[in-house]
Design an enzyme around this catalytic site. Sequence first.
Site, PDB file in Angstrom:
ATOM      1  N   ARG A  30      64.360  70.663  80.100  1.00 17.60           N
ATOM      2  CA  ARG A  30      63.506  70.346  78.940  1.00 17.60           C
ATOM      3  C   ARG A  30      62.369  69.412  79.356  1.00 17.60           C
ATOM      4  NH1 ARG A  30      65.761  72.919  74.836  1.00 17.60           N
ATOM      5  NH2 ARG A  30      67.997  73.318  75.067  1.00 17.60           N
ATOM      6  N   ASP A  31      61.171  69.704  78.785  1.00 17.25           N
ATOM      7  CA  ASP A  31      59.989  68.900  79.090  1.00 17.25           C
ATOM      8  C   ASP A  31      60.179  67.479  78.562  1.00 17.25           C
ATOM      9  OD1 ASP A  31      56.753  69.763  79.724  1.00 17.25           O
ATOM     10  OD2 ASP A  31      57.139  67.838  78.737  1.00 17.25           O
ATOM     11  N   ASN A  88      49.864  76.613  83.568  1.00 17.87           N
ATOM     12  CA  ASN A  88      48.555  75.994  83.736  1.00 17.87           C
ATOM     13  C   ASN A  88      48.206  75.956  85.215  1.00 17.87           C
ATOM     14  OD1 ASN A  88      48.383  75.420  80.954  1.00 17.87           O
ATOM     15  ND2 ASN A  88      49.550  73.529  81.211  1.00 17.87           N
ATOM     16  N   VAL A  97      51.402  68.539  87.284  1.00 20.54           N
ATOM     17  CA  VAL A  97      52.462  68.542  88.305  1.00 20.54           C
ATOM     18  C   VAL A  97      52.220  69.771  89.184  1.00 20.54           C
ATOM     19  CG1 VAL A  97      54.930  68.651  88.788  1.00 20.54           C
ATOM     20  CG2 VAL A  97      54.106  67.384  86.781  1.00 20.54           C
ATOM     21  N   HIS A 101      55.141  75.964  87.284  1.00 19.83           N
ATOM     22  CA  HIS A 101      56.129  75.936  86.208  1.00 19.83           C
ATOM     23  C   HIS A 101      55.601  76.724  85.029  1.00 19.83           C
ATOM     24  CE1 HIS A 101      53.561  72.329  86.172  1.00 19.83           C
ATOM     25  NE2 HIS A 101      53.538  72.445  84.849  1.00 19.83           N
ATOM     26  N   HIS A 103      55.662  76.898  81.072  1.00 20.12           N
ATOM     27  CA  HIS A 103      56.006  76.187  79.846  1.00 20.12           C
ATOM     28  C   HIS A 103      56.545  77.244  78.879  1.00 20.12           C
ATOM     29  CE1 HIS A 103      53.784  72.312  80.535  1.00 20.12           C
ATOM     30  NE2 HIS A 103      53.061  73.086  81.345  1.00 20.12           N
TER      31      HIS A 103
HETATM   32  P1  DGP Z   1      51.428  70.611  83.416  1.00 13.98           P
HETATM   33  O1  DGP Z   1      50.499  69.689  82.674  1.00 13.98           O
HETATM   34  O2  DGP Z   1      51.191  72.075  83.068  1.00 13.98           O
HETATM   35  O3  DGP Z   1      51.397  70.349  84.894  1.00 13.98           O
HETATM   36  O4  DGP Z   1      52.867  70.273  82.873  1.00 13.98           O
HETATM   37  C1  DGP Z   1      53.684  69.285  83.428  1.00 13.98           C
HETATM   38  C2  DGP Z   1      54.760  68.987  82.415  1.00 13.98           C
HETATM   39  O5  DGP Z   1      55.804  68.306  83.082  1.00 13.98           O
HETATM   40  C3  DGP Z   1      54.324  68.082  81.271  1.00 13.98           C
HETATM   41  O6  DGP Z   1      54.448  68.800  80.039  1.00 13.98           O
HETATM   42  C4  DGP Z   1      55.286  66.911  81.291  1.00 13.98           C
HETATM   43  C5  DGP Z   1      56.390  67.385  82.195  1.00 13.98           C
HETATM   44  N1  DGP Z   1      57.000  66.365  83.027  1.00 13.98           N
HETATM   45  C6  DGP Z   1      56.347  65.531  83.865  1.00 13.98           C
HETATM   46  N2  DGP Z   1      57.231  64.747  84.501  1.00 13.98           N
HETATM   47  C7  DGP Z   1      58.457  65.119  84.072  1.00 13.98           C
HETATM   48  C8  DGP Z   1      59.776  64.676  84.366  1.00 13.98           C
HETATM   49  O7  DGP Z   1      60.020  63.791  85.185  1.00 13.98           O
HETATM   50  N3  DGP Z   1      60.797  65.285  83.702  1.00 13.98           N
HETATM   51  C9  DGP Z   1      60.573  66.283  82.801  1.00 13.98           C
HETATM   52  N4  DGP Z   1      61.640  66.800  82.206  1.00 13.98           N
HETATM   53  N5  DGP Z   1      59.346  66.731  82.498  1.00 13.98           N
HETATM   54  C10 DGP Z   1      58.298  66.140  83.126  1.00 13.98           C
END
Ligand code: DGP
Length: 116
Positions: A30-31, A88, A97, A101, A103
């Site tokens: 989960r995000d 993205n 990141v 990935h 979403h």
């Molecule tokens: P993007 O902006 O498309 O690179 O999405 C990266 C997503 O990753 C963002 O929605 C927040 C999520 N995220 C960043 N760090 C962590 C983490 O440590 N744990 C989790 N579960 N999600 C994270």
Amino acid sequence: MADDCLFCKIANGDFNTDFVYENDEVVAFRDLNPQAPTHVLVIPRQHIATLNEIDAENSVIIGKMYIAAKEIAASEGLAERGYRAVMNCNADAGQSVFHIHLHLVGGKPMGWPPWP
Ligand code: DGP
């Protein structure tokens, strides 16, 4: 596994993250900052920084990520009502990141187009 990649470390189990799905090649969790009632990130265990690095050799993983996404969507009760599974790429799309990935978002009606 890439040094200093947050999602490689998550996939490796370094932070004891709860996986909503996992197999030999894909994990999902989960995000941290959910944008919808369901917001799951689907990632390959293999380090691939962006969609720009997808080629004929590694592209099979993209289909496997989507298989994971549709199975998670079904288990979250989203299959019939609908959901979105998007990736993205780089700055204009808001990638933060650099380990690819999907979403997987759903649980509420979403507008189109998604940008302001
Ligand atoms: P993007 O902006 O498309 O690179 O999405 C990266 C997503 O990753 C963002 O929605 C927040 C999520 N995220 C960043 N760090 C962590 C983490 O440590 N744990 C989790 N579960 N999600 C994270």
